[in-house]
Design an enzyme around this catalytic site. Sequence first.
Site, PDB file in Angstrom:
ATOM      1  N   MET A   1       0.848  -1.175   0.000  1.00 17.79           N
ATOM      2  CA  MET A   1       0.000   0.000   0.000  1.00 17.79           C
ATOM      3  C   MET A   1       0.892   1.236   0.000  1.00 17.79           C
ATOM      4  O   MET A   1       1.428   1.618   1.035  1.00 17.79           O
ATOM      5  CB  MET A   1      -0.913  -0.009   1.232  1.00 17.79           C
ATOM      6  CG  MET A   1      -1.665   1.283   1.395  1.00 17.79           C
ATOM      7  SD  MET A   1      -3.105   1.226   2.438  1.00 17.79           S
ATOM      8  CE  MET A   1      -2.428   1.337   4.059  1.00 17.79           C
ATOM      9  N   PRO A   2       1.092   1.864  -1.143  1.00 14.74           N
ATOM     10  CA  PRO A   2       1.900   3.087  -1.197  1.00 14.74           C
ATOM     11  C   PRO A   2       1.209   4.236  -0.461  1.00 14.74           C
ATOM     12  O   PRO A   2      -0.018   4.365  -0.496  1.00 14.74           O
ATOM     13  CB  PRO A   2       1.982   3.404  -2.691  1.00 14.74           C
ATOM     14  CG  PRO A   2       1.587   2.167  -3.399  1.00 14.74           C
ATOM     15  CD  PRO A   2       0.677   1.430  -2.479  1.00 14.74           C
ATOM     16  N   TYR A   3       2.026   5.025   0.193  1.00 13.60           N
ATOM     17  CA  TYR A   3       1.552   6.236   0.872  1.00 13.60           C
ATOM     18  C   TYR A   3       2.419   7.385   0.376  1.00 13.60           C
ATOM     19  O   TYR A   3       3.639   7.351   0.517  1.00 13.60           O
ATOM     20  CB  TYR A   3       1.691   6.085   2.390  1.00 13.60           C
ATOM     21  CG  TYR A   3       1.353   7.341   3.153  1.00 13.60           C
ATOM     22  CD1 TYR A   3       0.055   7.591   3.567  1.00 13.60           C
ATOM     23  CD2 TYR A   3       2.338   8.279   3.458  1.00 13.60           C
ATOM     24  CE1 TYR A   3      -0.260   8.748   4.269  1.00 13.60           C
ATOM     25  CE2 TYR A   3       2.030   9.432   4.153  1.00 13.60           C
ATOM     26  CZ  TYR A   3       0.742   9.659   4.560  1.00 13.60           C
ATOM     27  OH  TYR A   3       0.423  10.806   5.250  1.00 13.60           O
ATOM     28  N   LYS A  35       1.734  -0.505  -8.985  1.00 13.82           N
ATOM     29  CA  LYS A  35       1.000  -0.466  -7.720  1.00 13.82           C
ATOM     30  C   LYS A  35      -0.494  -0.373  -7.992  1.00 13.82           C
ATOM     31  O   LYS A  35      -0.937   0.263  -8.943  1.00 13.82           O
ATOM     32  CB  LYS A  35       1.454   0.713  -6.852  1.00 13.82           C
ATOM     33  CG  LYS A  35       2.909   0.616  -6.421  1.00 13.82           C
ATOM     34  CD  LYS A  35       3.140  -0.622  -5.591  1.00 13.82           C
ATOM     35  CE  LYS A  35       4.585  -0.736  -5.131  1.00 13.82           C
ATOM     36  NZ  LYS A  35       4.823  -1.935  -4.345  1.00 13.82           N
ATOM     37  N   VAL A  41      -2.521   5.564  -1.292  1.00 12.96           N
ATOM     38  CA  VAL A  41      -2.991   6.681  -0.472  1.00 12.96           C
ATOM     39  C   VAL A  41      -2.158   7.912  -0.816  1.00 12.96           C
ATOM     40  O   VAL A  41      -0.925   7.855  -0.820  1.00 12.96           O
ATOM     41  CB  VAL A  41      -2.851   6.363   1.036  1.00 12.96           C
ATOM     42  CG1 VAL A  41      -3.254   7.555   1.876  1.00 12.96           C
ATOM     43  CG2 VAL A  41      -3.659   5.130   1.396  1.00 12.96           C
TER      44      VAL A  41
END
Length: 67
Positions: A1-3, A35, A41
């Site tokens: 989950m990239p932030y 991704k 996010v």
Amino acid sequence: MPYVNIKITREGASSEQKAELIAGVTRLLQDVLSKNPATTVVVIDEVDTDNWGIGGESVSVRRARGS
């Protein structure tokens, strides 16, 4: 989950411009790193120019001086 956290000075970026940033960063992460957009996010923090410093002084001071 990239932030991803984007910090910009609070100088009137519109809701449309911020939506474009969010969509663009999400698309970039999908295109470059494969991704999943559904788990990406993106947070945009707007910082007052009095609270953003460059070279030992605030952006407000630099702008008032014309730098």
